[in-house]
Enzyme design. Structure first.
Site, PDB file in Angstrom:
ATOM      1  N   ASP A  56       0.752  -1.106   0.143  1.00  0.00           N
ATOM      2  CA  ASP A  56       0.097  -0.167   0.015  1.00  0.00           C
ATOM      3  C   ASP A  56       0.892   1.061   0.073  1.00  0.00           C
ATOM      4  O   ASP A  56       0.229   2.399  -0.012  1.00  0.00           O
ATOM      5  CB  ASP A  56      -1.152  -0.110   1.180  1.00  0.00           C
ATOM      6  N   ASP A  95      -0.963  -6.160  -0.172  1.00  0.00           N
ATOM      7  CA  ASP A  95      -1.218  -5.570   1.134  1.00  0.00           C
ATOM      8  C   ASP A  95      -2.807  -5.432   1.182  1.00  0.00           C
ATOM      9  O   ASP A  95      -3.453  -5.194   0.481  1.00  0.00           O
ATOM     10  CB  ASP A  95      -0.624  -4.328   1.056  1.00  0.00           C
ATOM     11  N   LYS A 124      -0.770  -9.254   3.188  1.00  0.00           N
ATOM     12  CA  LYS A 124      -0.180  -9.092   4.281  1.00  0.00           C
ATOM     13  C   LYS A 124      -1.015  -7.753   5.032  1.00  0.00           C
ATOM     14  O   LYS A 124      -1.770  -7.083   4.329  1.00  0.00           O
ATOM     15  CB  LYS A 124       0.880  -8.280   3.719  1.00  0.00           C
ATOM     16  N   GLU A 126      -1.292  -5.323   8.730  1.00  0.00           N
ATOM     17  CA  GLU A 126      -0.578  -4.756   9.758  1.00  0.00           C
ATOM     18  C   GLU A 126      -1.255  -5.234  11.060  1.00  0.00           C
ATOM     19  O   GLU A 126      -2.366  -5.028  11.267  1.00  0.00           O
ATOM     20  CB  GLU A 126      -0.478  -3.136   9.521  1.00  0.00           C
ATOM     21  N   GLU A 193       9.160  -3.705  10.283  1.00  0.00           N
ATOM     22  CA  GLU A 193       9.714  -2.548   9.748  1.00  0.00           C
ATOM     23  C   GLU A 193       9.937  -1.792  10.894  1.00  0.00           C
ATOM     24  O   GLU A 193       9.406  -1.464  11.959  1.00  0.00           O
ATOM     25  CB  GLU A 193       8.311  -1.823   9.096  1.00  0.00           C
TER      26      GLU A 193
HETATM   27  O1  KIV Z   1       3.581  -1.026   1.590  1.00  0.00           O
HETATM   28  C1  KIV Z   1       4.882  -1.367   1.341  1.00  0.00           C
HETATM   29  O2  KIV Z   1       5.457  -1.265   0.463  1.00  0.00           O
HETATM   30  C2  KIV Z   1       5.347  -2.236   2.610  1.00  0.00           C
HETATM   31  C3  KIV Z   1       6.683  -2.130   2.761  1.00  0.00           C
HETATM   32  C4  KIV Z   1       7.279  -1.072   3.181  1.00  0.00           C
HETATM   33  C5  KIV Z   1       7.072  -3.393   3.711  1.00  0.00           C
HETATM   34  O3  KIV Z   1       4.559  -2.610   3.715  1.00  0.00           O
END
Ligand code: KIV
Length: 276
Positions: A56, A95, A124, A126, A193
């Protein structure tokens, strides 16, 4: 019937979750990058990148926002579909945007969209302890999950900026416990991160699943960077963990190959890219 994934005309078989786990076991660093379109996807794949994330971060590097908060599921589906067409070997992760996984059922519906419409092989999100039930629900439906800990950019307005996380011993311990719980709930990868090297090392040694770092030091199982940072396209200040690979190389492919080689050799990140 089961061989389509291995018949994409590449000498090496495509990367999957088992490949990534074996790489951790064998101590082979996992080289990861973001991509947002088919051309760059083909380029990072050709350079030997193992895992590609449709992050994202596209909210910032593609759409020009200041944060990832405005990104929608439709945005990720669109970019993921394009990236999927460019990849042959790399493992594709998408994401889950801000507020797209507030409840297990909502998370499942959106994860299914990212996989069915976007072609993602893993999603993915968070999360910390609060996302354990979401990860469990996705895993129960055989959705591969990467759990993103440490600095969570979707929480930027709550945290008050993009800051290193886990410097205090109790916060580091909390993060380690959350990582373990997310793994036990079914997460296949943990992404860390902006944490001190020691926290990256602690969590990596506590988990069986691969740990990918971005600003998490050299002792994790793999590294990821935003492609536009690697290629020095990003204007303005970049985070400390960013290395510009474009300088000294005449083509974007050579720059990305240099990044992959440095990750594989353990030369990236160097001390100047790390937090203490
Ligand atoms: O959105 C993204 O690019 C990420 C990376 C920074 C790991 O989550």
């Amino acid at each position: 019937m089961y061989t389509q994934l291995e018949q994409r005309g590449m000498p090496e078989p495509p990367v999957n979750v088992s490949t990534l786990r074996k790489m951790k076991q064998d101590g082979e660093p996992i080289a990861c990058l973001t991509a947002y379109d088919a051309s760059y996807a083909a380029l990072v794949d050709a350079a030997g990148t193992d895992l590609v994330l449709v992050g994202d971060s596209l909210g910032m590097v593609i759409q020009g926002h200041d944060t990832t908060v405005p990104v929608t599921v439709d945005d990720i589906v669109y970019h993921c579909r394009n990236v999927a067409r460019g990849l042959r070997r790399a493992f594709l992760v998408a994401d889950m945007p801000f507020m797209s996984y507030t409840k297990p059922g909502i998370a499942l519906d959106n994860a299914v969209r990212l996989m069915q419409e976007g072609g993602a092989m893993m999603v993915k999100l968070e999360g910390g302890d609060d996302q354990v039930d979401i990860v469990e629900h996705l895993a129960r439906h055989d959705i591969p999950v990467c759990a993103h800990l440490g600095l969570k950019p979707q929480s930027v307005h709550k945290i008050g900026g993009f800051k290193v996380q886990g410097r205090e011993p109790d916060k580091a311990k909390e993060m380690r416990t959350a990582a373990k719980r997310l793994q036990d709930a079914g997460a296949d990868i943990v992404l860390l991160e902006c944490v001190p090297n020691e926290v990256g090392k602690l969590i990596t040694s506590a988990l069986d699943v691969p740990v990918i770092g971005i600003g998490a030091g050299p002792d994790v199982n793999g590294q990821i960077l935003v492609l536009y940072d690697v290629l020095d396209i990003t204007q303005g200040r970049t985070p400390k963990f960013v290395k510009n690979y474009q300088s000294g190389f005449t083509s974007p492919l050579a720059a990305v190959q240099a990044y992959v080689q440095e990750v594989k050799a353990g030369d990236y990140p160097a001390p100047e890219h790390c937090f203490s």
